[in-house]
Scaffold this motif. Structure first.
Motif, PDB file in Angstrom:
ATOM      1  N   UNK A  49      21.293  63.690  54.460  1.00  0.00           N
ATOM      2  CA  UNK A  49      20.806  64.112  53.144  1.00  0.00           C
ATOM      3  C   UNK A  49      21.337  65.497  52.783  1.00  0.00           C
ATOM      4  N   UNK A  50      21.243  66.424  53.723  1.00  0.00           N
ATOM      5  CA  UNK A  50      21.709  67.806  53.469  1.00  0.00           C
ATOM      6  C   UNK A  50      23.205  67.832  53.196  1.00  0.00           C
ATOM      7  N   UNK A  51      23.965  67.019  53.946  1.00  0.00           N
ATOM      8  CA  UNK A  51      25.416  66.978  53.737  1.00  0.00           C
ATOM      9  C   UNK A  51      25.752  66.408  52.364  1.00  0.00           C
ATOM     10  N   UNK A  52      25.037  65.354  51.942  1.00  0.00           N
ATOM     11  CA  UNK A  52      25.291  64.762  50.628  1.00  0.00           C
ATOM     12  C   UNK A  52      24.955  65.730  49.505  1.00  0.00           C
ATOM     13  N   UNK A  53      23.839  66.423  49.638  1.00  0.00           N
ATOM     14  CA  UNK A  53      23.440  67.388  48.608  1.00  0.00           C
ATOM     15  C   UNK A  53      24.450  68.523  48.525  1.00  0.00           C
ATOM     16  N   UNK A 108      29.188  69.781  41.339  1.00  0.00           N
ATOM     17  CA  UNK A 108      28.332  69.887  40.161  1.00  0.00           C
ATOM     18  C   UNK A 108      27.464  68.673  39.926  1.00  0.00           C
ATOM     19  N   UNK A 109      27.134  67.938  41.014  1.00  0.00           N
ATOM     20  CA  UNK A 109      26.314  66.724  40.926  1.00  0.00           C
ATOM     21  C   UNK A 109      25.063  66.884  41.784  1.00  0.00           C
ATOM     22  N   UNK A 110      24.030  66.051  41.552  1.00  0.00           N
ATOM     23  CA  UNK A 110      22.829  66.136  42.401  1.00  0.00           C
ATOM     24  C   UNK A 110      23.138  65.870  43.865  1.00  0.00           C
ATOM     25  N   UNK A 111      24.035  64.935  44.130  1.00  0.00           N
ATOM     26  CA  UNK A 111      24.495  64.645  45.489  1.00  0.00           C
ATOM     27  C   UNK A 111      25.777  63.829  45.413  1.00  0.00           C
ATOM     28  N   UNK A 112      26.555  63.847  46.469  1.00  0.00           N
ATOM     29  CA  UNK A 112      27.712  62.965  46.603  1.00  0.00           C
ATOM     30  C   UNK A 112      27.407  62.041  47.776  1.00  0.00           C
ATOM     31  N   UNK A 113      27.092  60.781  47.475  1.00  0.00           N
ATOM     32  CA  UNK A 113      26.676  59.849  48.518  1.00  0.00           C
ATOM     33  C   UNK A 113      27.821  59.554  49.485  1.00  0.00           C
ATOM     34  N   UNK A 114      27.481  59.513  50.751  1.00  0.00           N
ATOM     35  CA  UNK A 114      28.411  59.041  51.765  1.00  0.00           C
ATOM     36  C   UNK A 114      28.278  57.526  51.805  1.00  0.00           C
ATOM     37  N   UNK A 115      29.385  56.823  51.610  1.00  0.00           N
ATOM     38  CA  UNK A 115      29.308  55.359  51.480  1.00  0.00           C
ATOM     39  C   UNK A 115      29.765  54.631  52.734  1.00  0.00           C
ATOM     40  N   UNK A 136       8.316  52.379  60.277  1.00  0.00           N
ATOM     41  CA  UNK A 136       9.129  51.754  59.228  1.00  0.00           C
ATOM     42  C   UNK A 136      10.540  51.561  59.768  1.00  0.00           C
ATOM     43  N   UNK A 137      11.040  50.334  59.679  1.00  0.00           N
ATOM     44  CA  UNK A 137      12.380  50.006  60.160  1.00  0.00           C
ATOM     45  C   UNK A 137      13.302  49.722  58.978  1.00  0.00           C
ATOM     46  N   UNK A 138      14.561  50.148  59.132  1.00  0.00           N
ATOM     47  CA  UNK A 138      15.547  49.991  58.058  1.00  0.00           C
ATOM     48  C   UNK A 138      16.892  49.624  58.675  1.00  0.00           C
ATOM     49  N   UNK A 139      17.585  48.655  58.079  1.00  0.00           N
ATOM     50  CA  UNK A 139      18.852  48.214  58.671  1.00  0.00           C
ATOM     51  C   UNK A 139      20.006  49.182  58.403  1.00  0.00           C
ATOM     52  N   UNK A 140      19.913  49.997  57.354  1.00  0.00           N
ATOM     53  CA  UNK A 140      20.976  50.950  57.032  1.00  0.00           C
ATOM     54  C   UNK A 140      20.719  52.295  57.720  1.00  0.00           C
ATOM     55  N   UNK A 141      21.717  53.178  57.776  1.00  0.00           N
ATOM     56  CA  UNK A 141      21.510  54.495  58.383  1.00  0.00           C
ATOM     57  C   UNK A 141      20.687  55.439  57.503  1.00  0.00           C
ATOM     58  N   UNK A 142      20.384  55.022  56.277  1.00  0.00           N
ATOM     59  CA  UNK A 142      19.659  55.893  55.343  1.00  0.00           C
ATOM     60  C   UNK A 142      18.458  55.150  54.773  1.00  0.00           C
ATOM     61  N   UNK A 143      17.354  55.852  54.513  1.00  0.00           N
ATOM     62  CA  UNK A 143      16.148  55.192  54.011  1.00  0.00           C
ATOM     63  C   UNK A 143      16.142  55.044  52.485  1.00  0.00           C
ATOM     64  N   UNK A 144      15.063  54.472  52.003  1.00  0.00           N
ATOM     65  CA  UNK A 144      14.705  54.334  50.579  1.00  0.00           C
ATOM     66  C   UNK A 144      15.323  53.133  49.896  1.00  0.00           C
ATOM     67  N   UNK A 146      27.412  58.199  60.857  1.00  0.00           N
ATOM     68  CA  UNK A 146      27.150  58.294  62.296  1.00  0.00           C
ATOM     69  C   UNK A 146      27.903  59.473  62.910  1.00  0.00           C
ATOM     70  N   UNK A 147      29.150  59.682  62.480  1.00  0.00           N
ATOM     71  CA  UNK A 147      29.921  60.820  62.995  1.00  0.00           C
ATOM     72  C   UNK A 147      29.224  62.127  62.622  1.00  0.00           C
ATOM     73  N   UNK A 148      28.663  62.175  61.414  1.00  0.00           N
ATOM     74  CA  UNK A 148      28.049  63.386  60.914  1.00  0.00           C
ATOM     75  C   UNK A 148      26.865  63.820  61.791  1.00  0.00           C
ATOM     76  N   UNK A 149      26.124  62.830  62.316  1.00  0.00           N
ATOM     77  CA  UNK A 149      24.939  63.167  63.112  1.00  0.00           C
ATOM     78  C   UNK A 149      25.223  63.089  64.618  1.00  0.00           C
ATOM     79  N   UNK A 150      26.520  62.924  64.959  1.00  0.00           N
ATOM     80  CA  UNK A 150      26.889  62.973  66.357  1.00  0.00           C
ATOM     81  C   UNK A 150      26.643  61.708  67.132  1.00  0.00           C
ATOM     82  N   UNK A 151      26.590  60.566  66.458  1.00  0.00           N
ATOM     83  CA  UNK A 151      26.415  59.281  67.171  1.00  0.00           C
ATOM     84  C   UNK A 151      27.754  58.805  67.715  1.00  0.00           C
TER      85      UNK A 151
END
Length: 447
Positions: free
Chosen positions: A418-422, A429-436, A63-71, A442-447
């Motif tokens: 995902x773990x960082x957003x959660x 006090x939220x389900x997640x804070x999305x990184x926009x 499965x290919x996706x143009x964004x850094x995050x799936x779904x 990319x910095x978060x995962x060391x790219x």
């Protein structure tokens, strides 16, 4: 691309793949393992992959996706207070095609929804919410979603995964009145009863429905399908039932309101004196020819102007052409196909809104995707797809990416995001804070 079969979804352009997800390799009694490529990791893409993997033990799916995050628009497409619905796709929106459409203060539903849901391309939208009246063109669930977000108490929104920037903007919003405008009448609205009921019961906002719009409709829906009948009866009750004293007192103290306007078609967005911003909209009044879902709105010649500083167009989404080699019906905004098989291109399939057009909800997309997957399975079974030679799948694509200096993001990389957003969401006090910001991802995962 030379996989055994391919599924294309939602208008995602295949050039320059950057992200991938893959099922594990496996041998099978089915003979050579077919390699299937799915472009787009939204609901249609995942449901198609799921059905193929479930019913063909030897298939391998990338499965290919143009964004850094799936779904895809499971993540980005729907109001954050409706996490169970998340079901809108397609890459573009329909344009109004009227003067003033490009004035400041006029937005498409797609970009506005993308803004409050954290879609990277819409993170800098900065909508001006300093006006008192907003007007939404459209009578669908997305229109109700937007109205609800504009009028919801902040205490409710803070419990969702709405982005922090959107929440801050809504906290300063001056919008206290929202009109939802449609070309046709109450019997042709496209929203569903669940969403309407939620809007009617929204704390701090009262519905304003014109009783004249609903006179005599009880007889018109007597023989209508049950969902349409119940929906219309709820609108009639809301419009015609006289509230008690307690309700009247509560409504008098309610600071915000929303309402439905029917049989009005937008003609022009009216500019402010300096010609830069929207100050209102001119609408043609219409009459209906025909009845039921097939009724057409015809201009009467009369017009009406309504003041509003915010105009949101929610008249539908549309897919975009993929590539000159892939046929595309520009009128319908779909790839011509038969049960997902792309016409004239053996081995290429489509699923989701690019297959059937922008209609339905998540269950519709699921069944539609299973239908496409079944076509792939049937073609594999009768030998219509050549899987006699080994196909490298992502191995070949990875070589191309490496030669271009592109490093793809893997599913394990997404799990770090995902773990960082959660974690950020938990702190707020939220389900997640999305990184926009994709660069922050990319910095978060060391790219």
């Amino acid at each position: 691309m030379a996989p055994g079969g391919a599924c294309w979804r939602g208008g995602v352009v295949p050039r320059g793949f950057k992200r991938w997800l893959s099922s594990s390799s496996s041998s099978s009694s089915y003979g050579p393992a077919p390699r299937v490529c799915v472009v787009g990791s939204g609901p249609a893409g995942f449901y198609t992959a799921q059905h193929i993997l479930k019913h063909h033990g030897g298939a391998q799916v990338d499965i290919y996706e143009k964004l850094p995050v799936p779904f895809g628009l499971v993540r980005f497409g729907v109001a954050p207070d409706h996490p169970e619905v998340k079901s809108y796709g397609a890459e573009d929106n329909r344009v109004l095609g009227i003067p003033g459409e490009n004035l400041s203060g006029v937005y498409s539903a797609r970009e506005f929804v993308g803004w409050y849901n954290g879609l990277p391309e819409n993170r800098d939208l900065k909508p001006d919410l300093s006006c008192e009246t907003a007007l939404i063109l459209g009578h669908g669930n997305v229109a109700l979603d937007i109205a609800r977000i504009l009028l919801s108490p902040l205490s409710l929104l803070r419990k969702t995964d709405i982005t922090d920037g959107s929440l801050a903007a809504l906290a300063c919003s001056k919008v206290k009145r929202v009109w939802l405008v449609g070309r046709r009448g109450p019997l042709q609205v496209a929203f569903t009863i669940k969403e309407l009921r939620e809007m009617i019961n929204l704390p701090g906002a009262r519905p304003v429905l014109n009783p004249a719009d609903f006179m005599g409709l009880e007889n018109a829906v007597k023989d209508a399908p049950r969902p349409r009948k119940r929906l219309t009866e709820l609108m009639i009750k809301t419009a015609l039932e006289k509230p008690g004293e307690k309700t009247l007192a509560a409504q008098a103290a309610t600071p915000r309101e929303w309402g439905l306007k029917f049989q009005r078609s937008p003609q022009e967005v009216l500019p402010t004196a300096d010609g830069r911003r929207a100050r209102g909209i001119r609408m043609a009044l219409t009459r209906l020819e025909g009845s039921g879902d097939s009724a057409k709105a015809v201009a009467t010649g009369d017009v009406e102007e309504l003041e509003c500083g915010l105009v949101l167009s929610s008249i539908g989404y549309r897919s975009l052409p993929l590539d000159p080699a892939v046929p595309f019906d520009t009128q319908r905004g779909i790839i011509p196909n038969s049960s997902g098989r792309v016409e004239g291109v053996p081995g290429l399939y489509c699923s989701g809104w690019v297959k059937r057009g922008p209609t339905g909800v998540i269950i519709t997309t699921m069944n539609d995707s299973f239908d496409t997957a079944q076509s792939v399975l049937e073609d594999l079974q009768v030998g219509a797809l050549d899987v006699s030679t080994s196909r490298e799948g992502f191995g070949a694509v990875e070589s191309i990416l490496r030669s271009r200096g592109v490093r793809p993001i893997s599913f394990s990389d997404w799990e770090k995001i995902d773990a960082a957003e959660v974690a950020r969401g938990k702190a707020a006090g939220k389900p997640r804070e999305k990184i926009v910001d994709p660069q922050e991802m990319l910095r978060l995962i060391g790219h």
